[in-house]
Scaffold this motif. Structure first.
Motif, mmCIF file in Angstrom:
data_model
loop_
_atom_site.group_PDB
_atom_site.id
_atom_site.type_symbol
_atom_site.label_atom_id
_atom_site.label_comp_id
_atom_site.label_asym_id
_atom_site.label_seq_id
_atom_site.Cartn_x
_atom_site.Cartn_y
_atom_site.Cartn_z
ATOM 1 N N UNK A 189 0.807 -1.227 0.000
ATOM 2 C CA UNK A 189 0.000 0.000 0.000
ATOM 3 C C UNK A 189 0.833 1.268 0.000
ATOM 4 N N UNK A 190 1.851 1.328 0.856
ATOM 5 C CA UNK A 190 2.609 2.576 0.985
ATOM 6 C C UNK A 190 3.875 2.541 0.121
ATOM 7 N N UNK A 250 -8.576 4.590 3.567
ATOM 8 C CA UNK A 250 -7.946 3.800 2.511
ATOM 9 C C UNK A 250 -6.751 4.465 1.857
ATOM 10 N N UNK A 251 -6.357 5.657 2.354
ATOM 11 C CA UNK A 251 -5.246 6.381 1.733
ATOM 12 C C UNK A 251 -3.889 5.742 2.024
ATOM 13 N N UNK A 252 -3.805 4.983 3.126
ATOM 14 C CA UNK A 252 -2.538 4.346 3.491
ATOM 15 C C UNK A 252 -1.989 4.802 4.826
ATOM 16 N N UNK A 253 -2.761 5.613 5.553
ATOM 17 C CA UNK A 253 -2.290 6.119 6.857
ATOM 18 C C UNK A 253 -2.044 4.982 7.842
ATOM 19 N N UNK A 254 -3.035 4.088 7.969
ATOM 20 C CA UNK A 254 -2.907 2.967 8.907
ATOM 21 C C UNK A 254 -1.756 2.055 8.518
ATOM 22 N N UNK A 255 -1.603 1.809 7.219
ATOM 23 C CA UNK A 255 -0.507 0.949 6.743
ATOM 24 C C UNK A 255 0.848 1.565 7.065
ATOM 25 N N UNK A 256 0.946 2.892 6.949
ATOM 26 C CA UNK A 256 2.193 3.566 7.312
ATOM 27 C C UNK A 256 2.496 3.387 8.792
#
Length: 501
Positions: free
Chosen positions: A273-274, A294-300
């Motif tokens: 994702x990131x 869904x932008x990728x904040x949590x994945x970061x």
């Protein structure tokens, strides 16, 4: 179609050490969308669990169309057309079954034990008919494990509708949804209303309630406070009913001298994702990570904390390059994460408040030969409960019995003992009322005053602007823009959050 009326009269219920509901009255009708709100711990979810049959030890009466009904189990509630969709949608679905099998699950289970073959084609045909009638574009034969959170929620609503639903309870339904997904949910709610279904909507997002609801009931401290028509009240009035006092400024006013760079991230990439994220955070600085769901904040946040596989890039704290392969490594190196899914990842719901508050730094509470010093743990827990304003009967109370806002304070409190260098907050106010939000903002400001580096990741752009010093906007797993908070607006953040160049 004949309109039905639901009434709950003098409902009370107690749990060990807590009177959760105190003589509460609630009423609504079909063809209506009714907001039920209150601060965390007000009793709104408890009241709806009584209505849906999850709790059977209450006192008081429930009436439908003037006739007293007996509801002491979920099955009895369903027999009267009362269905509930909980916030944690994964707990109500079977991931390895298809969409159709999950929608028709209640019918399938009720037919088990009878000597007949399962007609899978008929099950999928009926499920597809229900989905199409609600204009939900999800294939009946797709596995639930492959769905998005929004799609899972739609499947649960479709299951409820398949059971001749008269009253549908939605508990924090928009918390995990993007703007477009929320609009789709509202379309379904309006369709249900037109089809003589009453919807009871629990949410902390007041602007949404004022958009979709007809009536609003406010609770506080387990008691009924008010019931009004939405068009005859205002958000500020409702908030004052919730808190029992005038609404004050939410965001703390503070001035902190920003220090040297504490955290530096170079080219962080999780291969999914990131993509090559670069950022830095200084001592005493609160840096926002803004972006839509869904932008990728949590994945970061997870990649930074060592909770993702196949991560590449470089992470430095105070100039020293770290090797973080797991959350354990992250904690040892001075990183703390308060995750988005607090019940799944941030707290031990079956354990006590004291156990949770000591969990991230257990070494501080162990004696020689690694025996736990219970007295020291208890004293520390009591101090944190007082300083954080955690509403709990005692430090021995199980965390699962606390409200969402108090659970979040526990999730944050456990890291205060560890005295980390970098604090990462992922959607810290999700499902939290305005009163608890103010407490959380003050906690975060206090960390900054102590010289800590803070990352605040959220899709709530007003909060990002209210609490941060500097902001990185994330879009499709990449940093789309870096701005100084004082020089930006919600409109600009939204522009970059949606792919604007």
């Amino acid at each position: 179609m004949v309109k039905s009326r639901l009434e709950m009269k003098n409902i009370s219920i107690e749990f060990p050490g807590v009177k959760a509901l105190d003589d509460v009255n609630f009423s609504t009708t079909t063809e209506s969308v009714h907001a039920l709100i209150g601060a965390n711990g007000a009793g709104k979810s408890t009241l709806m669990k009584v209505l849906s049959g999850a709790y059977d030890h209450y006192t008081g009466d429930i009436f439908i169309d003037g006739a007293k009904v007996h509801i002491r189990s979920p099955k009895e509630a369903q027999n009267y057309g009362i269905q509930i969709v909980y916030q944690e949608v994964d707990t109500a679905l079977v991931p390895y079954l298809t969409v159709g099998e999950n929608i028709m699950l209640i019918d399938t289970v009720s037919n088990m034990g009878k000597k007949q073959f399962m007609n899978w084609n008929r099950i999928h045909k009926r499920a597809q008919e229900i989905l199409e009638s609600m204009n939900i574009h999800v294939p009946s034969k797709k596995l639930v494990s492959e769905l998005t959170l929004a799609e899972k929620q739609m499947v649960l609503i479709a299951r409820s509708v398949s059971q001749k639903c008269r009253f549908l309870i939605l508990d924090e339904p928009t918390a995990p949804l993007s703007f477009s997904e929320t609009e789709e949910l509202f379309r379904i709610v309006r369709d249900l209303k037109q089809n003589n279904v009453g919807v009871i909507f629990i949410s902390h997002r007041l602007p949404e309630l004022f958009e979709i609801c007809d009536e609003i009931t406010v609770m506080r401290n387990g008691k009924f406070i008010s019931k009004e028509q939405i068009k005859e009240t205002s958000i500020n009035t409702v908030v004052e009913y919730m808190l029992g006092e005038k609404l004050e400024e939410q965001f703390p006013k503070y001035h902190i001298n920003i220090g040297n760079t504490v955290l530096e991230v170079k080219g962080l990439n999780d291969k999914e994702k990131i993509k090559d994220i670069n950022l830095h955070v200084k001592a005493g600085e609160i840096v926002g990570l803004a972006g839509l769901v869904g932008a990728g904040k949590t994945e970061f946040c997870k990649a930074l904390f060592g909770a993702s596989k196949k991560v590449s890039g470089e992470v430095l704290i105070n100039g020293n390059t770290l090797k973080i392969n797991s959350p354990y490594d992250a904690v040892l190196n001075g990183l703390a994460l308060v995750p988005e899914e607090r019940r799944k990842e941030g707290i031990l719901v079956q354990e006590t408040v004291a156990t949770n508050l000591s969990a991230a730094n257990i070494n501080k509470f162990t004696k020689i030969f690694s025996f736990l010093d219970f007295k020291k743990e208890k004293t520390s827990a009591q101090e944190l409960i007082k300083s954080l304003g955690i509403k709990t009967p005692a430090e021995t109370t199980r965390v699962q019995n606390l409200s969402g806002g108090n659970q979040q304070k526990v999730a944050i409190g456990k890291w205060l003992i560890s005295d980390a260098e970098v604090y990462v907050f992922d959607e810290p106010t999700k499902g939290v009322d305005v009163g608890a939000k103010k407490d959380i903002f003050e906690l975060i400001a206090e960390l900054a005053k102590r010289g800590k580096a803070v990352i605040y990741a959220s899709c709530e752009l007003a909060e990002i602007i209210g609490i941060t010093d500097r902001i990185y906007v994330v879009y499709d797993g990449e940093v789309a823009k870096e701005v100084e908070t004082k020089d930006t607006t919600e409109e600009e953040l939204l522009f970059y959050s949606t792919g604007g160049k």
